[in-house]
Design a protein around this motif. Structure first.
Motif, short mmCIF file in Angstrom:
data_model
loop_
_atom_site.label_atom_id
_atom_site.label_comp_id
_atom_site.label_asym_id
_atom_site.label_seq_id
_atom_site.Cartn_x
_atom_site.Cartn_y
_atom_site.Cartn_z
N SER A 3 15.59 -1.62 -0.43
CA SER A 3 15.25 -2.35 -1.66
C SER A 3 14.44 -3.60 -1.38
O SER A 3 13.61 -4.01 -2.19
CB SER A 3 16.54 -2.71 -2.41
OG SER A 3 17.36 -3.54 -1.59
N THR A 4 14.65 -4.22 -0.21
CA THR A 4 13.89 -5.44 0.13
C THR A 4 12.41 -5.12 0.27
O THR A 4 11.54 -5.86 -0.23
CB THR A 4 14.41 -6.03 1.44
OG1 THR A 4 15.81 -6.28 1.32
CG2 THR A 4 13.68 -7.34 1.77
N ALA A 5 12.11 -3.99 0.92
CA ALA A 5 10.69 -3.60 1.10
C ALA A 5 10.05 -3.27 -0.24
O ALA A 5 8.89 -3.62 -0.49
CB ALA A 5 10.61 -2.40 2.05
N ARG A 6 10.82 -2.57 -1.09
CA ARG A 6 10.27 -2.22 -2.41
C ARG A 6 9.99 -3.49 -3.25
O ARG A 6 8.96 -3.60 -3.92
CB ARG A 6 11.24 -1.32 -3.16
CG ARG A 6 11.34 0.07 -2.56
CD ARG A 6 12.36 0.89 -3.31
NE ARG A 6 12.47 2.22 -2.70
CZ ARG A 6 13.38 3.13 -3.07
NH1 ARG A 6 14.25 2.82 -4.04
NH2 ARG A 6 13.42 4.30 -2.48
N ASN A 7 10.92 -4.43 -3.20
CA ASN A 7 10.70 -5.68 -3.95
C ASN A 7 9.48 -6.43 -3.44
O ASN A 7 8.73 -7.04 -4.20
CB ASN A 7 11.94 -6.58 -3.85
CG ASN A 7 13.13 -5.99 -4.60
OD1 ASN A 7 12.94 -5.22 -5.54
ND2 ASN A 7 14.34 -6.36 -4.20
N THR A 11 6.19 -7.34 -5.63
CA THR A 11 5.70 -8.73 -5.71
C THR A 11 4.22 -8.82 -5.34
O THR A 11 3.43 -9.50 -6.00
CB THR A 11 6.53 -9.62 -4.78
OG1 THR A 11 7.90 -9.52 -5.13
CG2 THR A 11 6.07 -11.08 -4.90
N ASN A 12 3.84 -8.09 -4.27
CA ASN A 12 2.43 -8.10 -3.86
C ASN A 12 1.53 -7.48 -4.93
O ASN A 12 0.41 -7.95 -5.18
CB ASN A 12 2.26 -7.33 -2.55
CG ASN A 12 2.91 -8.08 -1.38
OD1 ASN A 12 3.09 -9.30 -1.43
ND2 ASN A 12 3.28 -7.35 -0.32
N HIS A 40 5.23 1.58 -12.63
CA HIS A 40 4.84 0.19 -12.61
C HIS A 40 3.52 0.00 -11.87
O HIS A 40 2.61 -0.71 -12.33
CB HIS A 40 5.95 -0.65 -11.97
CG HIS A 40 5.57 -2.09 -11.77
ND1 HIS A 40 5.55 -2.99 -12.81
CD2 HIS A 40 5.20 -2.76 -10.65
CE1 HIS A 40 5.18 -4.16 -12.34
NE2 HIS A 40 4.96 -4.05 -11.02
N PHE A 41 3.39 0.66 -10.71
CA PHE A 41 2.18 0.51 -9.92
C PHE A 41 0.97 1.16 -10.59
O PHE A 41 -0.15 0.69 -10.45
CB PHE A 41 2.38 1.10 -8.52
CG PHE A 41 3.13 0.16 -7.60
CD1 PHE A 41 2.54 -1.02 -7.19
CD2 PHE A 41 4.42 0.45 -7.20
CE1 PHE A 41 3.22 -1.88 -6.34
CE2 PHE A 41 5.09 -0.40 -6.36
CZ PHE A 41 4.50 -1.57 -5.93
N ARG A 42 1.22 2.27 -11.31
CA ARG A 42 0.10 2.88 -12.05
C ARG A 42 -0.43 1.89 -13.10
O ARG A 42 -1.64 1.75 -13.33
CB ARG A 42 0.55 4.16 -12.74
CG ARG A 42 0.77 5.31 -11.78
CD ARG A 42 0.90 6.63 -12.54
NE ARG A 42 1.38 7.69 -11.67
CZ ARG A 42 2.64 8.08 -11.59
NH1 ARG A 42 3.56 7.50 -12.35
NH2 ARG A 42 2.99 9.05 -10.76
N GLY A 43 0.48 1.17 -13.77
CA GLY A 43 0.06 0.16 -14.73
C GLY A 43 -0.77 -0.93 -14.08
O GLY A 43 -1.79 -1.38 -14.61
N CYS A 44 -0.35 -1.32 -12.88
CA CYS A 44 -1.10 -2.34 -12.15
C CYS A 44 -2.49 -1.82 -11.81
O CYS A 44 -3.48 -2.57 -11.87
CB CYS A 44 -0.37 -2.72 -10.86
SG CYS A 44 1.18 -3.58 -11.15
N PHE A 45 -2.57 -0.52 -11.46
CA PHE A 45 -3.86 0.06 -11.09
C PHE A 45 -4.84 0.04 -12.28
O PHE A 45 -6.00 -0.37 -12.14
CB PHE A 45 -3.66 1.50 -10.62
CG PHE A 45 -4.95 2.23 -10.38
CD1 PHE A 45 -5.71 1.97 -9.25
CD2 PHE A 45 -5.42 3.15 -11.30
CE1 PHE A 45 -6.91 2.63 -9.03
CE2 PHE A 45 -6.61 3.80 -11.10
CZ PHE A 45 -7.35 3.55 -9.94
N PHE A 46 -4.34 0.42 -13.45
CA PHE A 46 -5.22 0.44 -14.62
C PHE A 46 -5.62 -0.97 -15.05
O PHE A 46 -6.74 -1.20 -15.52
CB PHE A 46 -4.56 1.19 -15.79
CG PHE A 46 -4.52 2.68 -15.58
CD1 PHE A 46 -5.70 3.39 -15.44
CD2 PHE A 46 -3.32 3.35 -15.50
CE1 PHE A 46 -5.67 4.76 -15.24
CE2 PHE A 46 -3.29 4.72 -15.29
CZ PHE A 46 -4.46 5.43 -15.17
#
Length: 293
Positions: A3-7, A11-12, A40-46
């Motif tokens: 979970s630490t790596a995912r967080n 954050t990045n 969440h990351f797909r949203g960041c990509f768009f």
């Protein structure tokens, strides 16, 4: 992945979204994350893609501004060349005397047409300079006359535009004192074979009378009007014309003209009768004027 790596990755990604940079996380890595994280990351990509579109649009605007700047820079350069050309014409005209151009216009009676200007090599730039300086004015399309600062009368313009015309009717009546009304237009007698379109002008105001060529010059004389020698009908021919056009004249002007002629000590009755026959008003002369004699 714990979970630490995912967080840390989340954050990045948020930082990259805020800065408007493309996310460096590839879709192969997103497939290994839980569905909610991948979403969440797909949203960041768009969001990042939208930022790139904005950057692209800003680049297009910048390029457009550069193009507009270059266009106006080129236009300024062209205007500079035109100004240099105009300045050269001005310098040439300043070096030459305006008297030379005045003499050229005098050769044509003070008024020149476009073809005559070209023949004398007075081309557009020089002509426009002379107009701006007030030495030349355009009186109608294709006609230019030299401006005399001491002459404020329209007579010169009229005789230059219509050298074949004879001053008649109301204009002649006013000149001889047979009428006290200043004519609103110049009344001119011309041949009936003359072109009609040349009288369709805005300035000066003219009213043509189309006369048979065989009687056009009958009873003409030379008079001085505002310092110009003009061709005008004499008093006896004038009265004959008034009788011819009596139905088109103002009754008050007509009656005053007849009475003024009868009282005039310089009238010539033999001439009046001589003119009356070819003008076909002999009977009217006897009926309207003969009774007063």
């Amino acid at each position: 992945m714990n979970s630490t790596a995912r967080n840390k990755l989340v954050t990045n990604a948020k930082k990259e979204r805020a800065e408007g940079r493309r996310s460096k996380i590839c879709f192969n890595q997103l497939k290994r994350f839980p569905r909610n994280v991948a979403k969440h990351f797909r949203g960041c990509f768009f969001i990042t893609l939208s930022a790139l579109k904005l950057k692209f649009a800003k680049t297009i605007i910048d390029l457009s501004c550069v193009s507009v700047y270059n266009y106006y820079s080129d236009s300024s350069a062209l205007n500079g060349k035109e100004n240099k050309s105009n300045n050269k014409v001005v310098r040439d005209l300043q070096m030459e005397h305006l008297e030379e151009y005045k003499n050229i216009f005098d050769k044509y009676g003070g008024m020149m047409r476009t073809k005559e200007l070209q023949k004398e090599k007075i081309f557009y730039p020089k002509l426009q300079y002379l107009i701006r300086e007030g030495s030349v004015e355009q009186v109608r399309y294709g006609y230019y006359q030299w401006v005399d600062p001491d002459d404020f009368s329209e007579v010169g313009t009229v005789i230059r535009l219509f050298p074949d015309a004879v001053f008649c009717m109301n204009t002649a009546l006013f000149y001889y004192g047979y009428s006290d009304r200043t004519p609103a237009a110049w009344h001119l007698a011309v041949s009936k074979d003359s072109g009609k379109s040349r009288f369709h002008i805005d300035y000066p105001f003219v009213k043509p009378y189309y006369i048979e060529p065989k009687v056009l010059l009958l009873g003409t004389t030379k008079v001085n009007m505002d310092g110009h020698e003009v061709c005008m009908y004499d008093k006896d021919r004038l009265i004959c014309d008034c009788l011819r056009y009596r139905n088109k004249m103002d009754k008050e002007i007509f009656n005053k003209a007849i009475q003024s002629y009868i009282k005039d000590s310089n009238k010539n009755i033999p001439k009046l009768l001589e003119y009356a026959e070819p003008l076909r008003v002999k009977r009217l002369v006897k009926d309207l004027i003969g009774v007063w004699l």
